[in-house]
Design a protein around this motif. Structure first.
Motif, PDB file in Angstrom:
ATOM      1  N   LYS A  86      10.299  -2.573   1.922  1.00  0.00           N
ATOM      2  CA  LYS A  86       9.340  -1.794   2.855  1.00  0.00           C
ATOM      3  C   LYS A  86      10.255  -0.512   3.373  1.00  0.00           C
ATOM      4  CE  LYS A  86       7.787  -6.287   4.658  1.00  0.00           C
ATOM      5  NZ  LYS A  86       8.259  -7.202   4.014  1.00  0.00           N
ATOM      6  N   PRO A  87       9.392   0.353   3.531  1.00  0.00           N
ATOM      7  CA  PRO A  87       9.847   1.888   4.150  1.00  0.00           C
ATOM      8  C   PRO A  87      10.483   1.554   5.528  1.00  0.00           C
ATOM      9  CG  PRO A  87       7.270   1.723   4.390  1.00  0.00           C
ATOM     10  CD  PRO A  87       7.869   0.281   3.500  1.00  0.00           C
ATOM     11  N   LYS A  88      11.762   1.830   5.543  1.00  0.00           N
ATOM     12  CA  LYS A  88      12.440   1.432   6.990  1.00  0.00           C
ATOM     13  C   LYS A  88      13.267   2.953   7.341  1.00  0.00           C
ATOM     14  CE  LYS A  88      11.651  -2.699   7.798  1.00  0.00           C
ATOM     15  NZ  LYS A  88      12.237  -3.872   7.133  1.00  0.00           N
ATOM     16  N   VAL A  89      13.579   3.599   6.423  1.00  0.00           N
ATOM     17  CA  VAL A  89      14.399   4.768   6.772  1.00  0.00           C
ATOM     18  C   VAL A  89      13.980   5.981   6.392  1.00  0.00           C
ATOM     19  CG1 VAL A  89      16.627   5.838   6.793  1.00  0.00           C
ATOM     20  CG2 VAL A  89      16.629   3.373   7.021  1.00  0.00           C
ATOM     21  N   ASN A  90      13.738   7.339   7.119  1.00  0.00           N
ATOM     22  CA  ASN A  90      12.876   8.300   6.686  1.00  0.00           C
ATOM     23  C   ASN A  90      13.866   9.379   6.844  1.00  0.00           C
ATOM     24  OD1 ASN A  90      10.869   6.613   6.131  1.00  0.00           O
ATOM     25  ND2 ASN A  90       9.634   7.606   7.917  1.00  0.00           N
ATOM     26  N   ILE A  91      13.965  10.430   5.815  1.00  0.00           N
ATOM     27  CA  ILE A  91      14.279  11.729   6.186  1.00  0.00           C
ATOM     28  C   ILE A  91      13.144  12.498   6.086  1.00  0.00           C
ATOM     29  CG2 ILE A  91      15.503  13.852   5.389  1.00  0.00           C
ATOM     30  CD1 ILE A  91      17.751  11.856   4.275  1.00  0.00           C
ATOM     31  N   SER A 150       0.991  -1.146  -0.033  1.00  0.00           N
ATOM     32  CA  SER A 150       0.006   0.004  -0.065  1.00  0.00           C
ATOM     33  C   SER A 150       0.790   1.246  -0.060  1.00  0.00           C
ATOM     34  CB  SER A 150      -0.754  -0.103   1.272  1.00  0.00           C
ATOM     35  OG  SER A 150      -0.105  -0.020   2.276  1.00  0.00           O
ATOM     36  N   GLU A 151       2.092   1.088   0.003  1.00  0.00           N
ATOM     37  CA  GLU A 151       3.133   2.351   0.038  1.00  0.00           C
ATOM     38  C   GLU A 151       3.602   2.849  -1.156  1.00  0.00           C
ATOM     39  OE1 GLU A 151       4.135   4.015   2.793  1.00  0.00           O
ATOM     40  OE2 GLU A 151       3.321   2.722   4.462  1.00  0.00           O
ATOM     41  N   ASN A 152       2.676   2.477  -2.359  1.00  0.00           N
ATOM     42  CA  ASN A 152       3.146   2.559  -3.473  1.00  0.00           C
ATOM     43  C   ASN A 152       2.864   3.870  -4.096  1.00  0.00           C
ATOM     44  OD1 ASN A 152       0.171   2.520  -3.629  1.00  0.00           O
ATOM     45  ND2 ASN A 152       0.497   1.341  -5.751  1.00  0.00           N
ATOM     46  N   ILE A 187      11.235   9.843  -2.886  1.00  0.00           N
ATOM     47  CA  ILE A 187      10.828  11.277  -2.620  1.00  0.00           C
ATOM     48  C   ILE A 187       9.281  11.342  -2.314  1.00  0.00           C
ATOM     49  CG2 ILE A 187      10.999  13.632  -3.238  1.00  0.00           C
ATOM     50  CD1 ILE A 187      13.496  13.220  -4.785  1.00  0.00           C
ATOM     51  N   ARG A 188       8.724  11.837  -1.435  1.00  0.00           N
ATOM     52  CA  ARG A 188       7.539  11.907  -1.206  1.00  0.00           C
ATOM     53  C   ARG A 188       7.092  13.439  -0.884  1.00  0.00           C
ATOM     54  NH1 ARG A 188       5.335   6.798   2.284  1.00  0.00           N
ATOM     55  NH2 ARG A 188       5.468   5.336   0.354  1.00  0.00           N
ATOM     56  N   GLY A 189       6.139  13.917  -1.385  1.00  0.00           N
ATOM     57  CA  GLY A 189       5.773  15.231  -0.992  1.00  0.00           C
ATOM     58  C   GLY A 189       6.929  16.331  -1.257  1.00  0.00           C
TER      59      GLY A 189
HETATM   60  C1  LIG Z   1       8.846   6.159   7.560  1.00  0.00           C
HETATM   61  O1  LIG Z   1       7.661   6.304   6.737  1.00  0.00           O
HETATM   62  C2  LIG Z   1       6.882   5.309   6.433  1.00  0.00           C
HETATM   63  C3  LIG Z   1       5.739   5.695   5.523  1.00  0.00           C
HETATM   64  O2  LIG Z   1       5.309   7.149   5.531  1.00  0.00           O
HETATM   65  C4  LIG Z   1       6.106   4.692   7.650  1.00  0.00           C
HETATM   66  O3  LIG Z   1       5.600   3.596   7.171  1.00  0.00           O
HETATM   67  C5  LIG Z   1       7.457   4.391   8.555  1.00  0.00           C
HETATM   68  O4  LIG Z   1       6.682   3.720   9.852  1.00  0.00           O
HETATM   69  C6  LIG Z   1       8.208   5.445   8.838  1.00  0.00           C
HETATM   70  N1  LIG Z   1       9.377   4.619   9.173  1.00  0.00           N
HETATM   71  C7  LIG Z   1      10.314   5.476  10.367  1.00  0.00           C
HETATM   72  C8  LIG Z   1      11.236   4.733  11.115  1.00  0.00           C
HETATM   73  O5  LIG Z   1       9.808   6.503  10.826  1.00  0.00           O
END
Ligand SMILES: *[C@@H]1O[C@H](CO)[C@@H](O)[C@H](O)[C@H]1NC(C)=O
Ligand SMILES: *[C@@H]1O[C@H](CO)[C@@H](O)[C@H](O)[C@H]1NC(C)=O
Ligand SMILES: *[C@@H]1O[C@H](CO)[C@@H](O)[C@H](O)[C@H]1NC(C)=O
Ligand SMILES: *[C@@H]1O[C@H](CO)[C@@H](O)[C@H](O)[C@H]1NC(C)=O
Length: 239
Positions: free
Chosen positions: A76-81, A34-36, A57-59
């Motif tokens: 799977k989304p694991k690391v976010n900036i 669903s994260e597509n 890149i999102r938004g």
């Molecule tokens: C990163 O973003 C995704 C999608 O927004 C979210 O599912 C995930 O929990 C976030 N992961 C972290 C480590 O914040």
């Protein structure tokens, strides 16, 4: 970059069937679930598990790193900036994963600009134990007028950042051991095309990159952005 916030990632693979006919299969759901959504910006093995990961890149102002996984969804989304890790109103214009400090862990270089601004600012988030040190990001203390070129300028196997500054000079930023060092790159100031088409290639087989660059010859249409592409171009090679 796409102007829509929710541009779909549609990955479609072609499979050569038993009768040599092409069949297309939409694997988006298998890969992302669903994260597509978002814009695919780069690929690289972020966590050194020998599987290619995807940088999305999102938004316009967030980066999500999807790590490869053995089970569906395969990324799977694991690391976010998130937005909060960047100055306000920053728009991410490019993502270049690489090991910029030479500690064998993949870092993430982002270039950003603001909506009105023409300057390109460079941020580096350092990789550490399969994630990013979000608090200790580095912002380069000079801005470029166009996208920088990532190349190994000094032949130490660590990527360096080459670009044109506002005053027309070209500089390279070395970041070994996270120590910022700026060097003058090309002798006389040159007027590079924007967007640039610089590249590097080992032309004289000395195992170091030779920089090939295109610059504009001064003409009366110099300042007319519509006609940039038709400007006479001369090519240079620096080794
Ligand atoms: C990163 O973003 C995704 C999608 O927004 C979210 O599912 C995930 O929990 C976030 N992961 C972290 C480590 O914040
Ligand atoms: C591919 O699958 C995704 C997710 O199910 C869907 O949103 C998208 O519209 C599909 N694309 C095409 C071209 O069928
Ligand atoms: C690296 O992260 C994992 C969990 O993600 C943790 O178990 C481990 O202790 C960490 N190692 C170091 C050296 O910080
Ligand atoms: C940029 O940072 C480096 C390293 O900290 C420093 O030596 C240099 O003087 C700075 N340059 C500018 C223009 O601030």
């Amino acid at each position: 970059m796409s102007s829509t916030n929710r541009s779909l990632i549609a990955l479609i693979i072609g499979i050569l069937g038993p009768f040599s006919a092409f069949a297309l299969q939409n694997v988006t759901a298998d890969l992302f679930g669903s994260e597509n959504y978002g814009t695919v910006a780069a690929f690289g093995d972020f966590n050194s598990d020998k599987q290619t990961d995807i940088f999305i890149i999102r938004g316009e102002s967030e980066l999500v790193i999807f790590l490869a996984d053995l089970n569906i969804p395969y990324f799977k989304p694991k690391v976010n900036i998130t937005k909060d890790s960047l100055p306000r109103d920053s728009i991410i214009t490019s993502v270049v994963p690489g090991d910029y400090d030479g500690d064998s862990q993949m870092d993430v270089l982002l270039t950003t600009s603001t909506k009105e601004g023409v300057d390109t600012t460079v941020f580096i988030f350092w990789g550490k134990n399969q994630t990013l040190e979000l608090s200790g990001r580095l912002q380069l203390n000079k801005t470029f007028i166009d996208q920088p070129l990532i190349m190994d300028f000094n032949g130490d196997m660590i990527p360096d950042i080459f670009g044109v500054l506002k005053d027309g000079s070209t500089e390279v930023c070395l970041l070994k051991n996270r120590h910022v060092e700026w060097l003058k790159a090309l002798g006389p100031p040159v007027k590079m095309r924007i967007p640039h088409s610089n590249a590097f290639i080992d032309l004289n087989m000395d195992f170091t990159a030779a920089l090939s660059h295109c610059h504009r010859l001064p003409t009366q249409v110099d300042r007319d952005p519509q006609r940039r592409w038709r400007d006479p171009v001369s090519h240079g090679v620096c080794t």
